[in-house]
Design a protein around this motif. Sequence first.
Motif, PDB file in Angstrom:
ATOM      1  N   ARG A 181      -2.332  -2.647  11.878  1.00 26.43           N
ATOM      2  CA  ARG A 181      -3.753  -2.963  11.769  1.00 26.43           C
ATOM      3  C   ARG A 181      -4.018  -4.162  10.850  1.00 26.43           C
ATOM      4  NH1 ARG A 181      -3.506   2.561  11.946  1.00 26.43           N
ATOM      5  NH2 ARG A 181      -3.473   2.707   9.665  1.00 26.43           N
ATOM      6  N   GLY A 182      -3.145  -5.138  10.936  1.00 28.37           N
ATOM      7  CA  GLY A 182      -3.357  -6.378  10.215  1.00 28.37           C
ATOM      8  C   GLY A 182      -3.055  -6.340   8.736  1.00 28.37           C
ATOM      9  N   MET A 183      -2.433  -5.282   8.235  1.00 28.86           N
ATOM     10  CA  MET A 183      -2.119  -5.182   6.818  1.00 28.86           C
ATOM     11  C   MET A 183      -0.684  -4.721   6.629  1.00 28.86           C
ATOM     12  SD  MET A 183      -5.569  -3.600   5.080  1.00 28.86           S
ATOM     13  CE  MET A 183      -5.617  -2.221   6.222  1.00 28.86           C
ATOM     14  N   VAL A 184      -0.122  -5.102   5.505  1.00 29.08           N
ATOM     15  CA  VAL A 184       1.221  -4.699   5.112  1.00 29.08           C
ATOM     16  C   VAL A 184       1.095  -3.771   3.912  1.00 29.08           C
ATOM     17  CG1 VAL A 184       3.423  -5.478   4.175  1.00 29.08           C
ATOM     18  CG2 VAL A 184       2.307  -6.801   5.974  1.00 29.08           C
ATOM     19  N   ARG A 185       1.749  -2.633   3.986  1.00 28.59           N
ATOM     20  CA  ARG A 185       1.696  -1.671   2.873  1.00 28.59           C
ATOM     21  C   ARG A 185       2.954  -1.811   2.021  1.00 28.59           C
ATOM     22  NH1 ARG A 185      -0.747   4.060   3.734  1.00 28.59           N
ATOM     23  NH2 ARG A 185      -2.504   2.598   3.717  1.00 28.59           N
ATOM     24  N   LEU A 186       2.751  -2.100   0.754  1.00 29.72           N
ATOM     25  CA  LEU A 186       3.846  -2.216  -0.199  1.00 29.72           C
ATOM     26  C   LEU A 186       3.890  -0.960  -1.057  1.00 29.72           C
ATOM     27  CD1 LEU A 186       3.398  -5.903  -1.433  1.00 29.72           C
ATOM     28  CD2 LEU A 186       4.820  -5.058   0.439  1.00 29.72           C
ATOM     29  N   ARG A 187       5.071  -0.397  -1.183  1.00 35.59           N
ATOM     30  CA  ARG A 187       5.256   0.799  -2.001  1.00 35.59           C
ATOM     31  C   ARG A 187       6.196   0.481  -3.152  1.00 35.59           C
ATOM     32  NH1 ARG A 187       7.121   6.164   0.889  1.00 35.59           N
ATOM     33  NH2 ARG A 187       4.926   6.080   1.534  1.00 35.59           N
ATOM     34  N   ALA A 188       5.698   0.646  -4.370  1.00 36.77           N
ATOM     35  CA  ALA A 188       6.516   0.468  -5.561  1.00 36.77           C
ATOM     36  C   ALA A 188       7.020   1.845  -6.000  1.00 36.77           C
ATOM     37  CB  ALA A 188       5.704  -0.181  -6.676  1.00 36.77           C
ATOM     38  N   LEU A 189       8.333   2.002  -6.039  1.00 35.64           N
ATOM     39  CA  LEU A 189       8.956   3.254  -6.465  1.00 35.64           C
ATOM     40  C   LEU A 189       9.529   3.049  -7.863  1.00 35.64           C
ATOM     41  CD1 LEU A 189       9.881   6.153  -5.732  1.00 35.64           C
ATOM     42  CD2 LEU A 189      12.000   5.139  -4.872  1.00 35.64           C
ATOM     43  N   VAL A 190       9.070   3.844  -8.814  1.00 37.08           N
ATOM     44  CA  VAL A 190       9.489   3.711 -10.208  1.00 37.08           C
ATOM     45  C   VAL A 190       9.872   5.084 -10.745  1.00 37.08           C
ATOM     46  CG1 VAL A 190       8.151   1.630 -10.681  1.00 37.08           C
ATOM     47  CG2 VAL A 190       7.079   3.880 -10.930  1.00 37.08           C
ATOM     48  N   SER A 191      10.526   5.105 -11.881  1.00 39.65           N
ATOM     49  CA  SER A 191      10.988   6.355 -12.484  1.00 39.65           C
ATOM     50  C   SER A 191      10.576   6.394 -13.945  1.00 39.65           C
ATOM     51  CB  SER A 191      12.512   6.486 -12.362  1.00 39.65           C
ATOM     52  OG  SER A 191      13.162   5.412 -13.030  1.00 39.65           O
ATOM     53  N   ALA A 192      10.455   7.628 -14.472  1.00 41.13           N
ATOM     54  CA  ALA A 192      10.076   7.824 -15.869  1.00 41.13           C
ATOM     55  C   ALA A 192      10.773   9.078 -16.387  1.00 41.13           C
ATOM     56  CB  ALA A 192       8.560   7.955 -16.014  1.00 41.13           C
ATOM     57  N   HIS A 193      10.732   9.214 -17.711  1.00 39.08           N
ATOM     58  CA  HIS A 193      11.408  10.346 -18.341  1.00 39.08           C
ATOM     59  C   HIS A 193      10.738  11.674 -18.022  1.00 39.08           C
ATOM     60  CE1 HIS A 193      14.202   7.934 -20.669  1.00 39.08           C
ATOM     61  NE2 HIS A 193      13.205   7.169 -21.067  1.00 39.08           N
ATOM     62  N   ASP A 194       9.424  11.683 -17.852  1.00 40.74           N
ATOM     63  CA  ASP A 194       8.712  12.924 -17.583  1.00 40.74           C
ATOM     64  C   ASP A 194       7.468  12.611 -16.755  1.00 40.74           C
ATOM     65  OD1 ASP A 194       6.699  12.042 -19.492  1.00 40.74           O
ATOM     66  OD2 ASP A 194       8.064  12.730 -21.056  1.00 40.74           O
ATOM     67  N   ALA A 195       6.813  13.673 -16.301  1.00 38.18           N
ATOM     68  CA  ALA A 195       5.669  13.515 -15.407  1.00 38.18           C
ATOM     69  C   ALA A 195       4.480  12.801 -16.054  1.00 38.18           C
ATOM     70  CB  ALA A 195       5.246  14.896 -14.868  1.00 38.18           C
TER      71      ALA A 195
END
Length: 387
Positions: free
Chosen positions: A291-305
């Motif tokens: 639909r004319g858009m690109v979805r970028l997903r940034a996956l990151v990590s951390a020590h806790d929630a």
Amino acid sequence: MSDFLNALLAVVLAAGTAIVLVEAVHWLLTRYARRSPLLSRLERTAHKPFLTTVTLFAVQQALRTATGEFPGRHEVLHILVILVIVSGAWLVGALLLVLEDMALSRWRTDVPDNRKARRVRTQVVMLRRVTVAVIVVLAFGVALMTFPAVRALGASLLASAGIISVVAAVAAQSTLANVFAGIQLAFSDAIRIDDVVVVEQEWGRIEEITLTYVALQVWDDRRLILPTSYFTTKPFQNWTRTGSAVLGTAEIDVDFGTAVEPLRAELRAVCESTELWDGRVCVLQVTDAVRGMVRLRALVSAHDAPSLWDLRCLVRERLVAWVWEHQREALPRYRAETPPAHDPGRPATITAVVPETDEDARVFSGGSDGESRGATFVGRPAPGAQP
């Protein structure tokens, strides 16, 4: 009158001797308590129940053996027996609580990797509740058995115990189900105190686990109270069952003309500039293009929630700001293409150059951590693992 005075004298002597002996023991414990945490806790917690139990027992034995008959002797002895039973239950409960406190003190939960400590703490807290309940019930039952009328009813009660147990089980079916579910949760390691879970679309932390209910502290400081049987009969998400470190995503939609590599470099810079990131995962991927858009997903990590939540918000904010400042033409837009007038039947030719991506674009390949994660999902040995 002489029998009454002899009984009073025996009570005073027995009580005085018991108090002197108990205080002597208390003095010794106080002297050596600085060297032993166990003795220190015993000195603070068990002194009063120990003094009460020993004093009552000494008085009861003195009246039983060292005095003759006096008015009300049988009733006084009966009351003393009940008091000895109650104080003895108090003393046993205090000693068990001291041991449980010592077990809790060895497992701290204010450390980064506290999964095992939280499991032990959950089990000890549940055992404490069961212990107190069992001691109270046993003490009450033993005290009742000192009455002759209750002992006479014992045979008939035992004879009808089968019918009574069936009626009680039917009447308290839901309550008993929650009690057994609470014991199951304590030792099955499904949830623990301080676990981060998602229940009924609510994200929060396990604050308290009892035999009948579980208290969930929601992220906005509300409390969600659920029966313990909920966690044994319905699915829920446990983010910290095997460890406190977690992964999370931040998604943004951009235009087809967006250059992805500069955004990937910006994501790396954002992660490396904050202490919220634990240094494990920092990946930017194109997960959708419709639909004319690109979805970028940034996956990151951390020590806790909690750190992960703040990190996701920070990443989303910085990426949006970077796109606005450096690639404003990459903002999502809707376009319509009109064919050229000289050749209306021939669409324009577009040549796309796709650059090679680095490890920041890969989740299940590229790096040692990604290879291990990919091997886990497909069920094959990780590279370099021993067969």
